[in-house]
Motif scaffolding. Structure first.
Motif: not given
Length: 272
Positions: A213-236
């Motif tokens: 679903d991250f592929s649906s984020l705006p293409a203009s996005l430069l900064t992305l921040k999560w406050k809790h729990s993200v796993e850096l997988t290949k799909a991510y």
């Protein structure tokens, strides 16, 4: 008594003169004066000419902070009158500001000139997703386990791109969302509703997001921040916007796809 009346009259006179002085200032100077909550305080004075100046450009930035428990902070409705509002920040910590439906109704009436929206309080994400757990709509089964209720929900998306077409920064921080019984879930539909002008996005939870679903984020996005729990997988990593320059997560855990992080990232802040 006469002395008190005299002093009151003098104070009212100088107050009126001061309000007139502010009303005569250029809009640019009035904007410099009103950088935090000053516009709201001046609005309360009731001086009509000054209120008109604030409504038509004098109030372009408002920052409100209340971290105390026993307070009755509410959404200032005068914000709806500020037709040139560009930046709005409201911080209430771990406490709720108001009913989610009421909050959504008010926020949708803000000026479409808004470029930065920062909401930091309990329920700051829920208003946008208009989120309702199934178990709160229908009578729940008393024998049912609620361990996975975050995957079952009804969501009516509020299309931010229609209300705030110039929005560049969106920060929705709900400190309690990651431990909520009904955590908010972001999907491709919610991401698709974000403005195409967005360059910075800060959200609370990332562990219940489908990586595709991250592929649906705006293409203009430069900064992305999560406050809790993200796993850096290949799909991510492979589905992140390729124009990203900054990724920040306060509680990421190790994946196996650092090579797939967008090549333009120069700021990578993770807690492993």
């Amino acid at each position: 008594v006469a002395t008190i009346i005299g002093l009151t009259t003098v104070c009212a006179f100088f107050r009126a003169r001061f309000m007139t002085f502010l009303s005569d200032l250029p809009i640019e100077l009035l904007q410099l004066i009103c950088r935090r909550y000053e516009a709201i305080e001046l609005w309360k004075c009731g001086e009509k000419r000054l209120m008109s100046r604030l409504a038509n450009g004098g109030a372009s930035e408002v920052h409100l902070v209340d971290q105390f428990v026993d307070t009755t902070s509410r959404f200032p409705k005068c914000l709806l009158s500020f037709s040139k509002l560009r930046r709005l920040s409201i911080t209430r910590g771990k406490f709720r500001l108001m009913d989610t439906d009421q909050l959504a109704s008010l926020l949708k009436r803000l000026s479409p000139t808004l470029e930065c929206l920062e909401l930091k309080f309990k329920g700051s994400e829920a208003w946008l997703l208009d989120y309702y757990p199934i178990s709160e709509i229908f009578d729940p089964d008393p024998t049912e386990s609620y361990t996975n209720t975050n995957t079952v929900s009804l969501s009516t998306i509020i299309p931010l791109k229609e209300y705030f077409p110039a929005l560049q920064t969106l920060c929705l921080c709900d400190e309690a969302s990651h431990c909520s019984r009904y955590p908010v879930r972001w999907t491709k539909h919610e991401f698709s509703s974000l403005p195409d002008t967005l360059t910075s996005l800060t959200l609370s939870c990332g562990d219940n997001v489908n990586p595709e679903d991250f592929s649906s984020l705006p293409a203009s996005l430069l900064t992305l921040k999560w406050k809790h729990s993200v796993e850096l997988t290949k799909a991510y990593c492979s589905n992140l916007p390729r124009n990203l320059t900054s990724i920040n997560s306060g509680d990421a855990y190790y994946g196996n796809a650092y090579a797939l992080i967008p090549p333009g990232v120069t700021d990578l802040s993770l807690m492993l």
